[in-house]
Design a protein around this motif. Structure first.
Motif, PDB file in Angstrom:
ATOM      1  N   MET A 623       0.823  -1.208   0.000  1.00  0.00           N
ATOM      2  CA  MET A 623       0.000   0.000   0.000  1.00  0.00           C
ATOM      3  C   MET A 623       0.858   1.259   0.000  1.00  0.00           C
ATOM      4  O   MET A 623       0.590   2.210  -0.745  1.00  0.00           O
ATOM      5  CB  MET A 623      -0.937  -0.004   1.214  1.00  0.00           C
ATOM      6  N   VAL A 624       1.895   1.275   0.804  1.00  0.00           N
ATOM      7  CA  VAL A 624       2.760   2.459   0.864  1.00  0.00           C
ATOM      8  C   VAL A 624       3.514   2.644  -0.447  1.00  0.00           C
ATOM      9  O   VAL A 624       3.672   3.769  -0.943  1.00  0.00           O
ATOM     10  CB  VAL A 624       3.733   2.342   2.057  1.00  0.00           C
ATOM     11  N   SER A 625       3.973   1.533  -1.053  1.00  0.00           N
ATOM     12  CA  SER A 625       4.682   1.635  -2.331  1.00  0.00           C
ATOM     13  C   SER A 625       3.755   2.159  -3.425  1.00  0.00           C
ATOM     14  O   SER A 625       4.148   3.011  -4.237  1.00  0.00           O
ATOM     15  CB  SER A 625       5.246   0.265  -2.726  1.00  0.00           C
ATOM     16  N   SER A 626       2.529   1.664  -3.461  1.00  0.00           N
ATOM     17  CA  SER A 626       1.564   2.131  -4.460  1.00  0.00           C
ATOM     18  C   SER A 626       1.241   3.599  -4.250  1.00  0.00           C
ATOM     19  O   SER A 626       1.150   4.379  -5.213  1.00  0.00           O
ATOM     20  CB  SER A 626       0.281   1.292  -4.387  1.00  0.00           C
ATOM     21  N   TYR A 627       1.077   3.982  -3.013  1.00  0.00           N
ATOM     22  CA  TYR A 627       0.771   5.380  -2.714  1.00  0.00           C
ATOM     23  C   TYR A 627       1.919   6.289  -3.137  1.00  0.00           C
ATOM     24  O   TYR A 627       1.717   7.320  -3.777  1.00  0.00           O
ATOM     25  CB  TYR A 627       0.499   5.519  -1.216  1.00  0.00           C
ATOM     26  N   THR A 628       3.140   5.881  -2.812  1.00  0.00           N
ATOM     27  CA  THR A 628       4.309   6.703  -3.149  1.00  0.00           C
ATOM     28  C   THR A 628       4.486   6.823  -4.659  1.00  0.00           C
ATOM     29  O   THR A 628       4.832   7.890  -5.179  1.00  0.00           O
ATOM     30  CB  THR A 628       5.571   6.093  -2.519  1.00  0.00           C
ATOM     31  N   ALA A 629       4.230   5.713  -5.373  1.00  0.00           N
ATOM     32  CA  ALA A 629       4.409   5.728  -6.828  1.00  0.00           C
ATOM     33  C   ALA A 629       3.435   6.685  -7.505  1.00  0.00           C
ATOM     34  O   ALA A 629       3.782   7.343  -8.495  1.00  0.00           O
ATOM     35  CB  ALA A 629       4.234   4.314  -7.384  1.00  0.00           C
ATOM     36  N   ASN A 630       2.217   6.776  -6.996  1.00  0.00           N
ATOM     37  CA  ASN A 630       1.206   7.626  -7.625  1.00  0.00           C
ATOM     38  C   ASN A 630       1.200   9.046  -7.088  1.00  0.00           C
ATOM     39  O   ASN A 630       0.607   9.933  -7.712  1.00  0.00           O
ATOM     40  CB  ASN A 630      -0.190   7.024  -7.428  1.00  0.00           C
ATOM     41  N   LEU A 631       1.824   9.264  -5.959  1.00  0.00           N
ATOM     42  CA  LEU A 631       1.740  10.577  -5.328  1.00  0.00           C
ATOM     43  C   LEU A 631       2.378  11.659  -6.191  1.00  0.00           C
ATOM     44  O   LEU A 631       1.826  12.753  -6.338  1.00  0.00           O
ATOM     45  CB  LEU A 631       2.414  10.525  -3.950  1.00  0.00           C
ATOM     46  N   ALA A 632       3.538  11.353  -6.797  1.00  0.00           N
ATOM     47  CA  ALA A 632       4.232  12.361  -7.603  1.00  0.00           C
ATOM     48  C   ALA A 632       3.379  12.815  -8.781  1.00  0.00           C
ATOM     49  O   ALA A 632       3.299  14.005  -9.097  1.00  0.00           O
ATOM     50  CB  ALA A 632       5.564  11.795  -8.101  1.00  0.00           C
ATOM     51  N   ALA A 633       2.713  11.854  -9.427  1.00  0.00           N
ATOM     52  CA  ALA A 633       1.887  12.206 -10.586  1.00  0.00           C
ATOM     53  C   ALA A 633       0.720  13.089 -10.177  1.00  0.00           C
ATOM     54  O   ALA A 633       0.406  14.083 -10.844  1.00  0.00           O
ATOM     55  CB  ALA A 633       1.382  10.935 -11.265  1.00  0.00           C
ATOM     56  N   PHE A 634       0.080  12.767  -9.066  1.00  0.00           N
ATOM     57  CA  PHE A 634      -1.090  13.536  -8.660  1.00  0.00           C
ATOM     58  C   PHE A 634      -0.720  14.912  -8.120  1.00  0.00           C
ATOM     59  O   PHE A 634      -1.537  15.825  -8.146  1.00  0.00           O
ATOM     60  CB  PHE A 634      -1.886  12.760  -7.609  1.00  0.00           C
ATOM     61  N   LEU A 635       0.504  15.054  -7.638  1.00  0.00           N
ATOM     62  CA  LEU A 635       0.913  16.366  -7.143  1.00  0.00           C
ATOM     63  C   LEU A 635       1.362  17.286  -8.269  1.00  0.00           C
ATOM     64  O   LEU A 635       1.259  18.508  -8.163  1.00  0.00           O
ATOM     65  CB  LEU A 635       2.045  16.211  -6.120  1.00  0.00           C
ATOM     66  N   THR A 636       1.881  16.704  -9.374  1.00  0.00           N
ATOM     67  CA  THR A 636       2.438  17.524 -10.454  1.00  0.00           C
ATOM     68  C   THR A 636       1.488  17.699 -11.631  1.00  0.00           C
ATOM     69  O   THR A 636       1.533  18.715 -12.316  1.00  0.00           O
ATOM     70  CB  THR A 636       3.746  16.902 -10.968  1.00  0.00           C
ATOM     71  N   VAL A 637       0.627  16.706 -11.909  1.00  0.00           N
ATOM     72  CA  VAL A 637      -0.273  16.783 -13.061  1.00  0.00           C
ATOM     73  C   VAL A 637      -1.510  17.574 -12.695  1.00  0.00           C
ATOM     74  O   VAL A 637      -2.162  17.292 -11.688  1.00  0.00           O
ATOM     75  CB  VAL A 637      -0.669  15.370 -13.541  1.00  0.00           C
ATOM     76  N   GLU A 638      -1.826  18.542 -13.554  1.00  0.00           N
ATOM     77  CA  GLU A 638      -3.007  19.361 -13.327  1.00  0.00           C
ATOM     78  C   GLU A 638      -4.111  18.933 -14.285  1.00  0.00           C
ATOM     79  O   GLU A 638      -3.895  18.809 -15.493  1.00  0.00           O
ATOM     80  CB  GLU A 638      -2.676  20.842 -13.536  1.00  0.00           C
ATOM     81  N   THR A 639      -5.279  18.696 -13.783  1.00  0.00           N
ATOM     82  CA  THR A 639      -6.410  18.238 -14.581  1.00  0.00           C
ATOM     83  C   THR A 639      -7.012  19.397 -15.364  1.00  0.00           C
ATOM     84  O   THR A 639      -7.217  20.482 -14.820  1.00  0.00           O
ATOM     85  CB  THR A 639      -7.483  17.616 -13.673  1.00  0.00           C
ATOM     86  N   VAL A 640      -7.260  19.119 -16.660  1.00  0.00           N
ATOM     87  CA  VAL A 640      -7.872  20.130 -17.521  1.00  0.00           C
ATOM     88  C   VAL A 640      -9.383  19.915 -17.517  1.00  0.00           C
ATOM     89  O   VAL A 640      -9.865  18.811 -17.771  1.00  0.00           O
ATOM     90  CB  VAL A 640      -7.321  20.026 -18.956  1.00  0.00           C
ATOM     91  N   VAL A 641     -10.111  20.943 -17.247  1.00  0.00           N
ATOM     92  CA  VAL A 641     -11.566  20.853 -17.151  1.00  0.00           C
ATOM     93  C   VAL A 641     -12.191  21.802 -18.159  1.00  0.00           C
ATOM     94  O   VAL A 641     -11.851  22.983 -18.210  1.00  0.00           O
ATOM     95  CB  VAL A 641     -12.050  21.196 -15.724  1.00  0.00           C
TER      96      VAL A 641
END
Length: 895
Positions: A623-641
């Motif tokens: 769980m921690v590895s999965s969270y860490t792997a996805n955290l960078a993407a969600f912090l840097t990628v901005e969603t276009v609406v």
């Protein structure tokens, strides 16, 4: 002595073939075939004393009329074989003929017929009709020579469809479109013909039986698909037998093929000899099936003469209920396959597979003087399959092209990026040199291919053309085309049904559809709790539940496991009580420490608790590895609406204005549409016409840039704009499919040549190159194209990680608040137990805390309370786990 030789003298007479040979004929309701069968027999019998190939051969006809019942036909065949026939001719019906073929194969009797078959088996029967695959080749070659790229096939039934299928199987990379249309049951075929007319097909192949061909052609002329702009190919070999006078002066390019050459001396001589019996005034009236039957009898007579000369035998009577067969039947069939003769249908010769070969077909065209031979196709040219066009009759493909040589056209253009633009130059330019653009380049390439000259004229008001109900005339470019003021018009001119009713268009040089031009969607601001994004809400709830569940289970297992109960005082060998480290609070602390990857001072002792801990640690690792792997993407990628993603959502958005170019094809699309959403959008645009209907595309783009406005326009124009304006984009897919074409006057003779040239430009890839040039390279193209090779990671702002700081702040505040509560509670308990003032105790604690030094904290007790019981001195508490008491001895004890 003479008696001995008498048997030898009369043996040939006994064993030899009879002078009178019976042959059976089975005929459907076609009287012409039976008539030619019987007259051919009479001709053989009449000429047996004159021509060597018929000498000593006298044929007797056993003609029978049959229906379509296979059982009835089989009985007739058995009756004929019982009389001792040497061959069976017919019938024409394919279904009953297969039964006849089966019986003839069993009895080894030759079966002879002449009809088209989709799949002719090798070695079974003798069919004088050319093989289906061979016939398909001539029509494909004619289409290639005429350079037909797009054409329609009007077919009657299954046989016609099979013939068309063979035509479709021939691969040609230059061919662009073949469309099939079924005539239907009839007798009215006009509906499907109107579909062909509405689809603007100029090239049409008609494949139907001769029985309905005349009616089909008559209705085709009534509908209007046999006019001077149409090119027709008829596949029937009996085309010459119908009345073609109604089409001789229509101007239609009418081509067909024939197997019977009426100008041949052999044909004219035979027809003249039997004109009274056949009732024919002209060899052109002779149909293919009766002619093949006549030739079949002639071929049989020659083959039987050869069999009779080479073999001594007899014709047997063969009852169907017996196993007897005719031993000379296959020999007779082989003699027929190796015999060559010139007949009504030309040279009759068979190849090693038993199929007819070395025959010749005439390519004919309907002219004002009637049918005229324009080419010859021979099956011997199997390697090339080419048509030998007569010198005085070139293929019609060249006529229109030659007419464009040195012609000068006035071509209308509009100043519309990138189709037509004024050149940017410091020098003064005149004439055609003043203009550049995609449409200008297309005309230049067409001019090089077709050899015409041109002069550009600019449509000053940039109006492409629409029908005015007030003036009853067309406006803009199309109005000038109709009035004859210009020859051609090229720009982003959409082909619509209304416009095609007034002018002609070439095939589309560009395909597109309606889409939406709108501001680029804004990026969603980072959420305060972005750190929660790697997991969905459901996963977080499951994680919390797993944490609580494992903590409770660990607490229970810890109490059950004997190894987890330990002696708190190791120095006491037999303790009265045991303690367990997995209290409920410790269990919660142990599991939360594992999730946070920090661990704790608690270590499982028992095997069961260790198994439980290992399972929980593995779960935490994943769980921690999965969270860490996805955290960078969600912090840097901005969603276009985007406020909408398609036209339906746009129609429901009352806050966003939308519209189209007034009077343009896009506006007319919504006007003519029957779809409810499009109707509502059209009504909205009409109600707010002054605000949402710009006069041109540039004005629409300006509104998109300055207002909350969506502009409906062609996708190709949107592609051009988004290459240059980086803050606009295309939203959604295409609402329709259409194309841009070159407009010309109705029924223009140049349309075919221009269509062919446009197809060549598309096939060569030049259209694609020109589009790339003007869309992505010239005039600022490619400005907004993102360079993927130099992209860098964006730095994180406080908005991206603000939630983490919030959690820290809340945690610190909660800890501080809970610490104050603990302090007050402990001070209160101490004041009650020691019987001291709460204020005094609190002030003492605060003073000690303020010192901030490393001095030990004294235990506050009432005076005289030093000799209290051990229970009071320890506040009723047991030593902590792992506590080892130390016993000190004084020096006085040693004395």
């Amino acid at each position: 002595m003479l008696v001995k030789y008498l048997p030898l003298i009369f043996l040939p007479c006994v064993l030899g073939f009879p002078k009178k040979v019976h042959i059976g004929g089975l005929f459907d309701d076609e009287a012409g075939i039976r008539r030619t069968f019987e007259t051919s027999i009479k001709a053989v019998n009449k000429e047996r004393h004159v021509r060597k190939e018929f000498s000593n051969v006298f044929l007797m006809a056993e003609s029978n009329e049959v229906g379509t019942d296979p059982f009835e036909v089989s009985q007739k065949v058995c009756e004929l074989m019982g009389t001792g026939v040497a061959a069976i001719f017919g019938p024409l019906n394919r279904f009953t003929s297969e039964h006849v073929q089966s019986i003839c194969d069993t009895k080894e009797i030759p079966h002879i017929y002449g009809r088209w078959e989709p799949s002719q088996p090798r070695g079974k029967g003798i069919n004088l009709f050319p093989h289906a695959d061979t016939l398909a080749m001539i029509f494909d070659q004619i289409i290639i020579d005429f350079e037909w790229k797009i054409f329609a096939i009007l077919y009657e039934g299954t046989d016609s469809l099979i013939r068309s299928h063979r035509l479709l199987e021939i691969k040609d990379p230059k061919r662009h479109g073949i469309f099939l249309y079924h005539l239907g049951p009839g007798p009215n075929y006009r509906k499907v013909m109107k579909e062909i007319k509405d689809a603007e097909f100029e090239n049409i192949i008609i494949d139907c039986s001769i029985d309905i061909l005349e009616e089909v052609l008559r209705q085709a002329q009534q509908v209007g698909i046999m006019s001077e702009k149409n090119k027709i190919i008829v596949t029937s070999l009996d085309l010459q037998t119908i009345d073609l006078e109604p089409y001789q002066y229509s101007g239609v390019n009418f081509t067909g093929v024939r197997l019977i050459d009426p100008d041949s001396p052999v044909v004219s001589g035979i027809v003249k000899m039997h004109e009274a019996e056949w009732g024919l005034d002209n060899p052109r009236q002779l149909r293919i099936e009766p002619a093949l039957m006549y030739d079949a009898v002639q071929l049989f007579a020659r083959a039987f003469k050869q069999l009779k000369d080479s073999i001594e035998g007899d014709v047997k009577r063969l009852p169907c209920n017996d196993t007897i067969n005719w031993e000379h039947g296959y020999s007779l069939s082989n003699f027929m396959r190796v015999t060559e003769m010139e007949g009504l249908t030309g040279l009759i010769k068979f190849d090693t597979s038993g199929f007819r070969t070395n025959f010749q077909l005439d390519v004919v065209r309907v002219t004002e003087k009637g049918l005229k031979k324009i080419g010859i196709w021979k099956s011997t040219n199997a390697s090339k399959w080419s048509v030998e066009w007569l010198l005085e009759s070139q293929p019609p493909k060249f006529d229109a092209e030659l007419s464009l040589q040195n012609k000068t056209f006035i071509i209308l253009i509009a100043i519309s990026h990138p189709y037509g633009m004024l050149k940017k130059s410091a020098d003064t330019m005149t004439g055609n040199d003043r203009y550049e653009g995609f449409g200008i380049d297309v005309i230049q390439e067409l001019s090089k291919m077709l050899g015409f000259n041109y002069t550009f004229e600019v449509q000053a008001d940039n109006v492409y053309g629409s029908y005015s109900k007030k003036t009853k005339k067309w406006t803009g470019m199309l109005g000038k085309i109709i009035a004859g003021e210009a020859d051609l018009a090229i720009t982003d001119l959409t082909i619509t049904s209304e416009r095609e009713g007034a002018v002609d268009f070439t095939m589309p040089f560009m395909n597109l559809g309606i889409s939406i031009l709108y501001r680029k969607p804004t990026k969603t601001p980072p959420s305060l709790f972005s750190f929660l994004s790697p997991f969905s809400a459901g996963v977080w709830w499951y994680l919390i539940g797993a944490y609580i569940f494992v903590s409770v289970v660990l607490f229970i297992i810890g109490r059950i496991c004997p190894a987890e109960w330990n002696n708190p005082y190791p120095c006491i060998e037999e303790p009265e009580v045991l303690e367990n480290q997995f209290t409920f609070k410790n269990s919660l602390w142990f599991t939360i420490g594992s999730i946070m990857q920090q661990g704790s001072e608690i270590a499982p002792i028992g095997l069961s608790t260790r198994m439980m801990a290992a399972s929980w640690w593995f779960f935490c690792l994943i769980m921690v590895s999965s969270y860490t792997a996805n955290l960078a993407a969600f912090l840097t990628v901005e969603t276009v609406v985007s406020p909408f993603s398609n036209v339906e959502e746009l129609a429901k958005k009352r806050t966003i204005k939308y519209g189209a170019k007034v009077g343009g094809s896009t506006f007319m699309f919504f006007k003519d549409s029957n779809y409810s959403t499009y109707k509502e959008m059209y009504e909205y645009m009409i109600e707010n016409a002054a605000d949402v209907l710009p006069p041109d595309n540039d004005a629409g783009l300006t509104k998109v840039l300055r207002e909350d406005y969506a502009f409906l326009m062609e996708s190709s124009s949107i592609e051009y704009i988004v290459e240059r304006y980086c803050n606009v984009t295309q939203i959604g897919g295409l609402l329709d499919a259409k194309g841009y074409g070159i407009a010309m006057k109705k029924h223009s003779p140049y349309r075919h040549s221009l269509n062919t040239a446009v197809l060549k430009l598309q096939q060569s890839g030049l259209i694609t190159e020109l589009k790339k040039k003007w869309w992505t390279q010239k005039r600022g193209g490619g400005t907004c194209r993102e360079d993927g090779g130099q992209s860098q990671a964006e730095e994180l702002d406080l908005d991206n990680v603000g939630g983490v700081f919030l959690v820290l702040t809340v945690g610190v505040a909660a800890s501080f608040f809970y610490t104050i509560c603990e302090l007050l509670w402990d001070v209160g308990c101490t004041s009650l137990r020691e019987n001291v003032s709460f204020k005094e105790e609190l002030m003492a604690e605060v003073k000690f805390i303020i010192k901030c030094d490393n001095s030990p904290k004294p235990v506050r007790r009432r005076k005289g309370s030093s000799n209290r019981s051990g229970e009071d001195s320890t506040r009723g508490c047991t030593p902590p786990y792992g506590f080892i008491p130390v016993i000190r001895t004084s020096s006085s004890d040693d004395k």
